[in-house]
Design a protein around this motif. Structure first.
Motif, short mmCIF file in Angstrom:
data_model
loop_
_atom_site.label_atom_id
_atom_site.label_comp_id
_atom_site.label_asym_id
_atom_site.label_seq_id
_atom_site.Cartn_x
_atom_site.Cartn_y
_atom_site.Cartn_z
N VAL A 1 24.10 46.90 -65.47
CA VAL A 1 24.76 48.10 -65.98
C VAL A 1 25.87 47.70 -66.93
N ILE B 1 29.08 49.44 -68.94
CA ILE B 1 29.93 50.63 -69.06
C ILE B 1 30.81 50.44 -70.28
N GLU B 2 30.74 51.39 -71.19
CA GLU B 2 31.51 51.35 -72.43
C GLU B 2 32.55 52.46 -72.41
N PHE C 1 26.06 53.13 -70.02
CA PHE C 1 26.77 54.38 -69.80
C PHE C 1 28.05 54.36 -70.64
N ARG C 2 28.26 55.41 -71.41
CA ARG C 2 29.43 55.49 -72.28
C ARG C 2 30.38 56.59 -71.81
N ILE D 1 26.37 55.72 -59.27
CA ILE D 1 25.73 54.54 -59.84
C ILE D 1 25.45 53.52 -58.74
#
Length: 76
Positions: free
Chosen positions: A9, A11-12, A48-49, A71
């Motif tokens: 994963v 994450i941004e 995911f942003r 998540i």
């Protein structure tokens, strides 16, 4: 984030510098960001942003806690 069954994963957190130059939206920067998302997804990552603005709003901590609970339950 790496989960035990090899699910990956990313994450941004995007501030306006990810999609604009100064106060002007930049189609070039947006396209580069979209291309990187595609590259990561093709490499097997779930991307995911979050927008920086989103995280500065009331209730952001609760929203993030819910996201991480979700998540974890889906990826574990």
């Amino acid at each position: 984030m790496l989960f035990s069954d090899r699910k990956r994963v990313v994450i941004e957190v995007d501030g306006k510098h990810h999609y604009s130059v100064g106060t002007t939206a930049s189609p070039r920067l947006y396209s580069e960001m979209a291309a990187e998302d595609r590259r990561l997804k093709l490499a097997g990552y779930h991307v995911f942003r979050f927008g920086g603005y989103e995280l500065s709003q009331p209730g952001a901590a609760s929203m993030l806690a819910g996201f991480f609970d979700e998540i974890y339950s889906r990826m574990s």
